[in-house]
Design an enzyme around this catalytic site. Structure first.
Site, PDB file in Angstrom:
ATOM      1  N   ASP A 123       0.902  -1.245  -0.091  1.00  0.00           N
ATOM      2  CA  ASP A 123       0.014   0.017   0.015  1.00  0.00           C
ATOM      3  C   ASP A 123       0.903   1.358   0.064  1.00  0.00           C
ATOM      4  OD1 ASP A 123      -2.303   1.265  -0.240  1.00  0.00           O
ATOM      5  OD2 ASP A 123      -3.208   0.293   1.728  1.00  0.00           O
ATOM      6  N   GLY A 130      -6.797  -4.865 -13.379  1.00  0.00           N
ATOM      7  CA  GLY A 130      -8.126  -4.596 -13.453  1.00  0.00           C
ATOM      8  C   GLY A 130      -8.643  -3.090 -13.347  1.00  0.00           C
ATOM      9  N   THR A 162      -9.021   0.513 -14.181  1.00  0.00           N
ATOM     10  CA  THR A 162      -9.866   1.260 -15.253  1.00  0.00           C
ATOM     11  C   THR A 162     -10.090   2.659 -15.351  1.00  0.00           C
ATOM     12  OG1 THR A 162     -11.750   2.045 -13.804  1.00  0.00           O
ATOM     13  CG2 THR A 162     -12.078  -0.288 -14.909  1.00  0.00           C
ATOM     14  N   HIS A 176     -22.867   2.975 -10.382  1.00  0.00           N
ATOM     15  CA  HIS A 176     -21.710   2.323  -9.418  1.00  0.00           C
ATOM     16  C   HIS A 176     -21.748   3.405  -8.053  1.00  0.00           C
ATOM     17  CE1 HIS A 176     -19.924   0.578 -12.887  1.00  0.00           C
ATOM     18  NE2 HIS A 176     -19.172  -0.136 -12.107  1.00  0.00           N
ATOM     19  N   HIS A 177     -21.052   3.059  -7.327  1.00  0.00           N
ATOM     20  CA  HIS A 177     -20.859   3.830  -5.799  1.00  0.00           C
ATOM     21  C   HIS A 177     -20.589   5.244  -6.145  1.00  0.00           C
ATOM     22  CE1 HIS A 177     -16.524   2.954  -5.929  1.00  0.00           C
ATOM     23  NE2 HIS A 177     -16.822   2.002  -6.676  1.00  0.00           N
ATOM     24  N   LYS A 217     -16.663   6.180  -7.045  1.00  0.00           N
ATOM     25  CA  LYS A 217     -16.036   5.848  -8.371  1.00  0.00           C
ATOM     26  C   LYS A 217     -15.713   7.167  -9.174  1.00  0.00           C
ATOM     27  CE  LYS A 217     -16.523   2.770 -12.391  1.00  0.00           C
ATOM     28  NZ  LYS A 217     -15.066   2.256 -12.152  1.00  0.00           N
TER      29      LYS A 217
END
Length: 268
Positions: free
Chosen positions: A36, A99, A101, A156-157, A160
């Site tokens: 992280d 993954g 975007t 979406h949430h 995003k």
């Protein structure tokens, strides 16, 4: 230590924690590193404790050491970070599952270039169900190629940051390709005011952002007297994590090359 050695970047985020949980529960993968950003609360913590499981991996800020220790890096972060990680994967000959975007054309070119040296799975959506829908959309679009207006709605949430979603854009690409169109030329991303009659050659997009919606996508084929809707709705991030692990196992036998989930699932 048997199984594909996995490093997860963005360990403290929602997707990162899901990837850690899925890897720890997977019988064919081993979590060897969790990374992280420096200064985030997860640094120095046991990765298993982030998800209520047991392991001996401590979350670190040293992404290069993590990549060097792994067979495959799984990355669902942000475009700038992903491309930096890509360069390190190329340096250390480590496979990569991407993954993330919102990666623009130049970033996609960088991914294609790196894939000459390492194997990469790059997909807008890692879910097995969503990729099954992509295949169905190709078939449906060829059948419903005349007399149907096509609209894509995604939700979406509230957190995003990109719109439309990568999955919605991929759906648009699948539909446009099946119809022999160029999505860049036929996509409509917003309507306001007096827009005039709908151009039958266009593919419309509508975006919803709110609450904690994980991801809903619907392609609507609107004809005269009937409407066909093909949808995928994600109730959690687990399908994306499970798909990413499936992609990592797929890459274990590859020397190099650029793949997506259609390749992973044998849907070409």
């Amino acid at each position: 230590m048997s199984g594909v050695k996995i490093a997860v970047v963005g360990a403290g985020g929602r997707m990162g924690r899901m990837l850690i949980e899925s890897t720890l529960k997977d019988g064919e993968a081993v979590l060897v590193a969790a990374v992280d950003q420096a200064g985030t609360p997860s640094i120095g913590k046991n990765a298993g404790e982030l998800v209520g499981l047991s392991c001996d991996v401590v979350v670190s800020a040293d992404v290069e050491a993590a990549i060097a220790a792994a067979d495959c890096l799984i990355d669902f972060t942000r475009p700038q970070g992903t491309l930096a990680h890509l360069a390190l994967c190329r340096k250390h000959k480590t496979a990569m599952v991407i993954g993330t975007t919102g990666i623009e054309d130049d970033g996609k070119r960088q991914i294609a270039e790196a894939a000459k040296d390492i194997p990469v799975v790059f997909s807008s959506n890692m879910s097995v169900g969503a990729n099954t829908v992509f295949k169905v959309l190709d078939i449906a679009s060829r059948i419903l190629s005349q007399g149907y207006d096509i609209e894509i709605v995604e939700a979406h949430h509230r957190l995003k940051v990109d719109a439309p979603s990568g999955t919605a854009l991929r759906m648009g690409e699948v539909v446009a390709n099946a119809l022999g169109r160029d999505l860049k030329e036929c996509a409509i991303y917003g309507r306001e005011g007096v827009t005039g009659e709908r151009d039958a050659s266009t593919i419309g997009f509508a975006t919803v952002r709110g609450g904690d919606i994980v991801g809903d996508h619907t392609v609507m084929y609107c004809g005269i007297g009937e409407r066909v809707e093909i949808s995928h709705k994600a109730g959690s991030r687990m399908p994306y994590a499970l798909g990413a692990l499936r992609a990592a196992r797929f890459l274990a036998s590859k020397e190099n090359g650029l793949f997506d989930m259609q390749d992973v699932l044998g849907l070409r």
